[in-house]
Design a protein around this motif. Structure first.
Motif, mmCIF file in Angstrom:
data_model
loop_
_atom_site.group_PDB
_atom_site.id
_atom_site.type_symbol
_atom_site.label_atom_id
_atom_site.label_comp_id
_atom_site.label_asym_id
_atom_site.label_seq_id
_atom_site.Cartn_x
_atom_site.Cartn_y
_atom_site.Cartn_z
ATOM 1 N N ALA A 13 24.717 48.439 -23.732
ATOM 2 C CA ALA A 13 23.967 47.569 -23.399
ATOM 3 C C ALA A 13 22.400 47.872 -23.529
ATOM 4 N N ASN A 14 21.833 46.780 -23.182
ATOM 5 C CA ASN A 14 20.251 46.979 -23.034
ATOM 6 C C ASN A 14 19.634 47.524 -24.380
ATOM 7 N N ILE A 15 19.979 47.503 -25.370
ATOM 8 C CA ILE A 15 19.500 47.573 -26.789
ATOM 9 C C ILE A 15 18.411 46.610 -26.675
ATOM 10 N N ARG A 16 17.364 46.992 -27.139
ATOM 11 C CA ARG A 16 15.972 45.953 -27.172
ATOM 12 C C ARG A 16 15.642 45.860 -28.754
ATOM 13 N N LEU A 32 20.397 41.449 -45.885
ATOM 14 C CA LEU A 32 19.515 41.252 -44.855
ATOM 15 C C LEU A 32 19.464 40.159 -44.013
ATOM 16 N N ASP A 33 19.646 38.833 -44.697
ATOM 17 C CA ASP A 33 19.686 37.714 -43.454
ATOM 18 C C ASP A 33 20.716 37.645 -42.721
ATOM 19 N N LYS A 34 21.853 38.090 -43.336
ATOM 20 C CA LYS A 34 23.230 38.110 -42.323
ATOM 21 C C LYS A 34 22.834 39.064 -41.248
ATOM 22 N N PHE A 35 22.316 40.066 -41.318
ATOM 23 C CA PHE A 35 22.201 40.894 -40.292
ATOM 24 C C PHE A 35 20.906 40.584 -39.416
ATOM 25 N N LEU A 36 20.145 39.568 -40.084
ATOM 26 C CA LEU A 36 19.149 39.171 -39.111
ATOM 27 C C LEU A 36 19.781 38.041 -38.205
ATOM 28 N N VAL A 37 20.773 37.222 -38.680
ATOM 29 C CA VAL A 37 21.397 36.138 -37.977
ATOM 30 C C VAL A 37 22.100 36.791 -36.864
ATOM 31 N N HIS A 38 23.035 38.259 -37.009
ATOM 32 C CA HIS A 38 23.724 38.837 -35.992
ATOM 33 C C HIS A 38 22.582 39.219 -35.061
ATOM 34 N N ILE A 39 21.494 39.653 -35.493
ATOM 35 C CA ILE A 39 20.650 40.254 -34.447
ATOM 36 C C ILE A 39 19.948 39.346 -33.619
ATOM 37 N N GLU A 40 19.622 38.284 -34.254
ATOM 38 C CA GLU A 40 18.899 37.210 -33.352
ATOM 39 C C GLU A 40 20.146 36.591 -32.467
ATOM 40 N N HIS A 41 21.285 36.683 -32.967
ATOM 41 C CA HIS A 41 22.333 35.947 -31.837
ATOM 42 C C HIS A 41 22.434 36.958 -30.858
ATOM 43 N N ALA A 42 22.566 38.217 -31.009
ATOM 44 C CA ALA A 42 22.460 39.256 -29.952
ATOM 45 C C ALA A 42 21.083 39.311 -29.031
ATOM 46 N N ARG A 43 20.168 38.714 -29.294
ATOM 47 C CA ARG A 43 18.878 38.729 -28.789
ATOM 48 C C ARG A 43 18.222 39.895 -28.951
ATOM 49 N N LEU A 44 18.392 40.578 -30.160
ATOM 50 C CA LEU A 44 17.657 41.772 -30.340
ATOM 51 C C LEU A 44 16.468 41.550 -31.196
ATOM 52 N N GLU A 45 15.476 42.416 -30.916
ATOM 53 C CA GLU A 45 14.097 42.463 -31.760
ATOM 54 C C GLU A 45 14.565 43.248 -33.173
ATOM 55 N N ASP A 50 27.114 25.930 -34.305
ATOM 56 C CA ASP A 50 25.929 24.981 -34.060
ATOM 57 C C ASP A 50 24.862 26.090 -33.575
ATOM 58 N N ASP A 51 25.215 27.204 -33.571
ATOM 59 C CA ASP A 51 23.987 28.442 -33.148
ATOM 60 C C ASP A 51 23.552 28.720 -34.396
ATOM 61 N N LEU A 52 23.701 28.719 -35.605
ATOM 62 C CA LEU A 52 23.477 29.298 -36.908
ATOM 63 C C LEU A 52 22.014 29.010 -36.999
ATOM 64 N N GLY A 53 21.659 27.819 -36.871
ATOM 65 C CA GLY A 53 20.275 27.131 -37.249
ATOM 66 C C GLY A 53 19.144 27.991 -36.207
ATOM 67 N N SER A 54 19.385 28.268 -34.926
ATOM 68 C CA SER A 54 18.706 28.756 -34.041
ATOM 69 C C SER A 54 18.482 30.328 -34.569
ATOM 70 N N CYS A 55 19.370 30.900 -35.102
ATOM 71 C CA CYS A 55 19.290 32.326 -35.702
ATOM 72 C C CYS A 55 18.269 32.468 -36.997
ATOM 73 N N PHE A 56 17.951 31.468 -37.531
ATOM 74 C CA PHE A 56 16.922 31.474 -38.494
ATOM 75 C C PHE A 56 15.726 31.178 -37.734
ATOM 76 N N ARG A 57 14.999 31.842 -37.432
ATOM 77 C CA ARG A 57 13.596 31.840 -36.286
ATOM 78 C C ARG A 57 12.626 30.703 -37.026
#
Length: 307
Positions: free
Chosen positions: A82-85, A103-116, A245-252
């Motif tokens: 929990a609480n990974i930023r 790299l983009d696949k990792f970024l999708v998962h990280i954006e979805h998890a709301r990490l920076e 439906d969430d995929l697009g929002s993970c491409f910031r």
């Protein structure tokens, strides 16, 4: 009642580091307190996680009880923390070559998890100074992700390039490391955090699964006040936890255009009046990123049919 941070969980025990601002100075000077969780958590189907800020009470035998879990900023399922930023992504520029699709696949998962994300291109020392094509490719990739809004650091464990910068970015945060297999993660981490002996596993590019070298998650405290999670990172990189439906929002970079699309719920693939496609045509959205979006979308549709 005192507050603290769960820094390790093992065999039903939670090891709580007392808050440094605790009113009882004797608590803040202790290392960690071995605690059990109250039975009420099990009844509610809740488990304390490493990274949780908690309220606890001391028992007569010098141990403690986790009484309350304070609200979480983030929560990961695999690894359970929990609480990974911040997620520090390590991708080599050579041996193996830089893989932007991974790299983009990792970024999708990280954006979805709301990490920076913090992107680090490793093994810069392996690039021949006279290999202008490879140097240009790395610089182009760096500029691409910086335009999107990501921070990119060029690193080398061999000559300690970028290690001070990474160390600075870890201060005051709970971070985790993940990335491409074979990037020299252990070598770089030992330069960034001397003596840490972190067991962070590397991710298999072929299988997309981590080779676990630890059986539990643990937070390693840093001199700058932050923590690094000693964890295998994302243990699998499929899209089963993510709705199509969430995929697009993970491409910031899509987000500033998506609200202007003609149709609500636009997939950004074929609809008329799609502002993301218009931005692609004018070069505001990178063709490589959009191509990866298309591939991930199709992969998600295929996985959905399989399940």
């Amino acid at each position: 009642m005192p507050e603290g941070l769960i820094v390790k969980a093992l065999s039903g025990y939670y090891y709580v580091k007392p808050d440094t601002e605790s009113e009882d100075s004797s608590l803040s000077e202790r290392g960690t307190i071995q605690c059990r969780a109250r039975g009420i958590f099990k009844k509610k189907g809740i488990s304390p996680l490493v990274g949780d800020a908690v309220i606890y009470s001391l028992t007569e035998n010098g141990e403690g009880t986790v009484d309350e879990i304070l609200p979480r900023r983030t929560e990961l399922i695999r690894p359970p923390v929990a609480n990974i930023r911040q997620a520090v992504l390590l991708f080599s520029v050579k041996e193996p070559d830089l893989s932007l699709i991974l790299l983009d696949k990792f970024l999708v998962h990280i954006e979805h998890a709301r990490l920076e994300p913090l992107i680090c291109f490793t093994k810069m020392d392996l690039l021949d100074p006279e290999d202008t094509a490879s140097l240009h490719e790395v610089e182009q990739a760096k500029q691409l992700y910086e335009r999107i809004g990501y921070q990119v650091i060029l690193t080398s464990a061999e000559n300690e390039l970028g290690t001070d910068q990474i160390r600075s970015e870890l201060n005051g945060k709970i971070s985790m490391f993940a990335g491409q297999s074979g990037v020299g993660k252990s070598s770089l981490l030992n330069k960034v955090i001397p003596g840490s002996d972190l067991h962070t596993s590397e991710i298999s590019m072929r299988l997309g699964r981590g080779r676990h070298t630890t059986r539990h998650v643990e937070l390693i405290e840093l001199e700058g006040g932050g923590y690094v999670a000693d964890t295998p990172g994302f243990s699998q990189l499929n899209f089963t936890q993510l709705g199509v439906d969430d995929l697009g929002s993970c491409f910031r970079e899509f987000n500033e255009y998506a609200d202007g699309c003609k149709f609500r719920g636009c997939t950004h693939l074929h609809e008329p009046g799609c502002k993301v496609i218009e931005a692609l045509e004018t070069g505001e959205v990178a063709a490589t990123r959009y191509k990866h979006y298309q591939q991930f979308y199709q992969e998600m549709k295929d996985e959905k049919r399989r399940y």
